[in-house]
Design a protein around this motif. Structure first.
Motif, short mmCIF file in Angstrom:
data_model
loop_
_atom_site.label_atom_id
_atom_site.label_comp_id
_atom_site.label_asym_id
_atom_site.label_seq_id
_atom_site.Cartn_x
_atom_site.Cartn_y
_atom_site.Cartn_z
N ASP A 85 -63.95 -4.41 5.05
CA ASP A 85 -65.09 -6.13 5.76
C ASP A 85 -64.88 -6.66 4.54
OD1 ASP A 85 -64.33 -3.81 8.15
OD2 ASP A 85 -66.92 -4.07 8.16
N ASN A 86 -64.94 -7.04 3.51
CA ASN A 86 -64.80 -7.95 2.67
C ASN A 86 -64.18 -8.16 1.93
OD1 ASN A 86 -68.26 -6.34 2.71
ND2 ASN A 86 -68.25 -8.73 3.26
N ILE A 87 -63.00 -7.02 1.49
CA ILE A 87 -61.75 -6.99 1.18
C ILE A 87 -59.98 -7.27 1.93
CG2 ILE A 87 -60.57 -5.86 -0.46
CD1 ILE A 87 -62.82 -4.62 -1.66
N ASP A 88 -59.87 -8.16 1.32
CA ASP A 88 -58.20 -8.83 1.99
C ASP A 88 -57.42 -7.94 1.02
OD1 ASP A 88 -59.32 -9.53 5.04
OD2 ASP A 88 -59.26 -11.60 4.42
N GLU A 121 -59.99 3.44 -1.05
CA GLU A 121 -61.34 4.80 -0.91
C GLU A 121 -62.05 3.80 -1.03
OE1 GLU A 121 -63.06 7.95 0.24
OE2 GLU A 121 -61.14 6.52 1.07
N ILE A 122 -62.02 3.59 -2.64
CA ILE A 122 -63.62 2.52 -3.26
C ILE A 122 -64.69 1.87 -2.49
CG2 ILE A 122 -64.16 1.89 -5.27
CD1 ILE A 122 -61.97 2.75 -7.00
N ALA A 123 -63.52 0.89 -2.41
CA ALA A 123 -63.80 -0.17 -0.89
C ALA A 123 -64.59 0.89 0.07
CB ALA A 123 -62.80 -1.47 -0.73
N ARG A 124 -64.24 1.81 0.65
CA ARG A 124 -64.47 2.07 2.14
C ARG A 124 -66.24 2.84 1.66
NH1 ARG A 124 -59.74 2.78 3.48
NH2 ARG A 124 -59.03 5.20 2.05
N LYS A 125 -66.21 3.67 -0.23
CA LYS A 125 -67.26 4.32 -0.38
C LYS A 125 -68.91 3.58 -0.87
CE LYS A 125 -64.82 8.27 -2.01
NZ LYS A 125 -64.76 8.73 -3.28
N GLU A 149 -66.51 -3.07 -7.38
CA GLU A 149 -67.60 -2.95 -7.86
C GLU A 149 -68.89 -4.00 -7.70
OE1 GLU A 149 -67.51 -0.37 -11.33
OE2 GLU A 149 -67.57 1.15 -10.26
N SER A 150 -68.32 -5.53 -8.20
CA SER A 150 -69.33 -6.74 -8.27
C SER A 150 -69.22 -7.05 -7.39
CB SER A 150 -68.01 -7.12 -9.41
OG SER A 150 -68.59 -7.08 -10.59
N LEU A 151 -68.67 -6.88 -5.78
CA LEU A 151 -68.21 -7.26 -4.51
C LEU A 151 -69.00 -6.72 -3.74
CD1 LEU A 151 -67.62 -8.97 -2.85
CD2 LEU A 151 -65.41 -7.27 -1.64
N ALA A 152 -69.79 -5.43 -4.57
CA ALA A 152 -70.83 -4.05 -3.81
C ALA A 152 -72.40 -5.09 -4.05
CB ALA A 152 -70.53 -3.42 -4.18
N LEU A 153 -71.92 -4.88 -4.92
CA LEU A 153 -73.72 -6.28 -5.74
C LEU A 153 -74.32 -7.23 -5.21
CD1 LEU A 153 -73.09 -4.55 -9.80
CD2 LEU A 153 -74.90 -4.00 -7.94
N ILE A 154 -73.70 -7.68 -4.76
CA ILE A 154 -72.94 -8.89 -4.28
C ILE A 154 -73.49 -9.22 -2.66
CG2 ILE A 154 -72.94 -10.32 -6.30
CD1 ILE A 154 -70.42 -11.63 -4.53
N LYS A 155 -72.75 -8.59 -2.17
CA LYS A 155 -72.04 -8.86 -0.66
C LYS A 155 -73.81 -9.28 0.25
CE LYS A 155 -72.46 -3.90 0.98
NZ LYS A 155 -72.37 -2.92 2.33
N ASP A 156 -74.56 -8.70 -0.41
CA ASP A 156 -75.78 -9.05 1.03
C ASP A 156 -76.37 -10.42 0.79
OD1 ASP A 156 -75.39 -6.40 2.04
OD2 ASP A 156 -77.10 -5.48 0.56
#
Length: 389
Positions: free
Chosen positions: A255-258, A246-250, A218-225
Motif C-alpha cells: 500500500d506504500n508503493i506505486d 511479491e516482496i512488497a506483499r511479504k 526493504e528500507s521502506l518496510a523499516l520506516i513505514k511505521d
C-alpha cells in the motif's frame, strides 16, 4: 562539394532518442549528413539515413554476426568522415567493422557509458569485457569516458586509443529538470492523485538484478511505521517487476508503493517528489540521478562509481554501502525529519548539475569533434538550438 558524413552506432535506436538527439542536431547544424545504425524502427529527428541492424546486447548471440556484416557493408559504402559508436556491443561491432576504412582516414570515436569491468564488478566481467575493450582500443581514435574512474582505468591500464577523454556524461536538460515552487508541487501532486503531506521517494529504473529495487522495498518496510505518509514511486518495467511486487506483499508495504510502469512524464514525477533514491549495484553515470539533482532533490543512493561521482556524501545527499537496508532507512529518516537538510542537499545538487548540463557537454564534445572534423567549429555554438540547453 560533397557533404561530410557522420555515422552514430549503438545497440538499440532508443539509446539515441533518450540521450543523443542534441548531438545529432549539432552535426546537422554544421551541414553534415547524419546516419544512424542500431536495432529498432524508431523515427529519429535530425537523421538523414537510419539503418535497422540486428545488434544484440549479449555478445553470445549469433545475430551479432549478421549485424557485423551489415555494419561493414554500410560503412564501406558510405565513406564516413567520423563514426561515433556507443554501448558495449555497438562499440565492439562498429569498431571491428570500421577497421578497413579507418586506415583510409575515417575517424572512429567510442563513448564508454560505464565499462562493464570496474571496481567491485564480478570476475567474469573482467574476464570477458576487459580484454575486448583493451584490444579494441587500438582501433579507436578517441575513447570517451563519462566518469573519472573509467578515465583513470583506461589511462593506467594503458588502453591504446590515440586519445582518451573525459566528458560529463550525456548531459542533463537543466531547463526541463529544475526545482518548482511549493504551490506548483502540491498542484501537480493533486493532479496525479497524491496529497500535500505525502512523503514521496522516487526511483526510475528497469527492474533487473543490477537496479536492485529490493533494497528500496526493504528500507521502506523499516520506516513505514515512523513515516506513515511515506510512498515509494517506482517507474519502470522489467523481468523482476513481479518478484518485487511479491516482496512488497511479504513485507506488508504494497500500500506504500506505486509500481508506475513505463512513464514518459519523469519530469513531473520528480517535481512532485521529496527525495530521489537509487539502489543499483553498478552505474556509469546515471541520468536518472542527474535529472533528480537538477530538479532539486536530495539523493540517497548505494555506493558505486557513477553515484559517487555525482553525490558528494553529506553535501548533496548520502551514499550508502550496497545492500545495507538499515543504513539506507536511517538516512531516509534523517532527510525526512529535517527540512533544512533537505533544502541544503537540493540546492547543492542543482549547483553541481550546472557542470553536467547539455550545453556544457556540447562544448566538451565540440572540442573533441573539432579535432576530427577538419574545420573550425567555433562559430557553430551560436547556431545551437537553445531548447536543448
Amino acid at each position: 562539394m560533397m557533404k561530410k558524413k557522420v555515422l552514430f552506432c549503438a545497440t538499440v535506436d532508443y539509446h539515441f532518442q533518450a540521450f543523443h538527439l542534441p548531438y545529432l542536431k549539432w552535426f546537422k547544424d554544421q551541414g553534415w549528413e547524419v546516419h544512424v545504425a542500431a536495432a529498432g524502427s524508431l523515427k529519429l529527428p535530425f537523421v538523414d539515413k537510419k539503418f535497422n541492424i540486428p545488434v544484440q546486447r549479449s555478445p553470445f548471440q549469433k545475430m551479432n554476426i549478421e549485424a557485423y556484416k551489415e555494419l561493414k557493408k554500410i560503412i564501406n559504402k558510405n565513406h564516413y568522415n567520423i563514426i561515433h559508436c556507443h554501448t558495449p556491443m555497438g562499440g565492439v561491432l562498429t569498431r571491428l567493422a570500421a577497421r578497413k576504412v579507418r586506415k583510409k582516414g575515417t575517424k572512429v570515436i567510442y563513448t564508454a557509458h560505464g565499462f562493464h569491468f570496474c571496481k567491485g564488478a564480478p570476475f567474469i566481467n573482467w574476464l570477458l569485457y576487459y580484454p575486448i575493450e583493451k584490444v579494441l582500443s587500438s582501433v579507436t581514435d578517441c575513447l570517451i569516458t563519462i566518469n573519472k574512474e573509467d578515465y583513470l582505468l583506461a589511462k593506467t591500464h594503458r588502453f591504446k586509443a590515440k586519445s582518451i577523454k573525459h566528458v560529463h556524461g550525456v548531459g542533463v536538460n537543466i531547463e526541463e529538470y529544475k526545482p518548482v515552487e511549493q504551490s506548483e508541487k502540491f498542484s501537480l501532486r493533486e493532479s496525479l492523485g497524491y496529497r500535500p503531506n505525502d512523503f514521496l521517494m522516487f526511483y526510475a529504473a528497469e527492474f533487473n538484478k543490477n537496479k536492485n529495487q529490493e533494497l528500496l522495498i526493504e528500507s521502506l518496510a523499516l520506516i513505514k511505521d515512523e513515516v506513515q505518509n511515506v510512498r515509494l514511486l517506482l517507474a519502470g518495467e522489467g523481468t523482476l517487476l513481479n518478484k518485487c511486487k511479491e516482496i512488497a506483499r511479504k513485507l506488508d508495504v504494497s500500500d506504500n508503493i506505486d509500481f508506475l510502469g513505463y512513464r514518459k512524464d519523469i519530469g513531473n514525477l520528480l517535481k512532485i517528489s521529496d527525495i530521489s533514491v537509487a539502489s543499483s549495484l553498478r552505474e556509469g553515470l546515471p541520468v536518472n540521478i542527474m535529472e533528480a539533482m537538477s530538479s532539486g532533490l536530495p539523493v540517497i543512493a548505494t555506493i558505486n562509481r557513477g553515484h559517487s561521482e555525482l553525490i558528494d556524501n553529506e553535501q548533496n545527499g548520502y551514499v550508502i554501502p550496497t545492500n545495507d537496508s538499515n543504513s539506507f532507512a536511517l538516512r531516509i529518516l534523517e532527510v525526512y525529519k529535517s527540512k533544512v537538510l533537505c533544502k541544503k542537499f537540493g540546492l547543492a545538487g542543482v549547483n553541481k548539475m550546472k557542470n553536467y548540463s547539455i550545453s556544457r557537454v556540447i562544448l566538451e564534445l565540440k572540442d573533441i569533434y573539432s579535432v576530427y572534423m577538419g574545420e573550425d567549429t567555433n562559430e557553430t555554438q551560436s547556431k545551437y538550438n537553445r531548447s536543448y540547453i
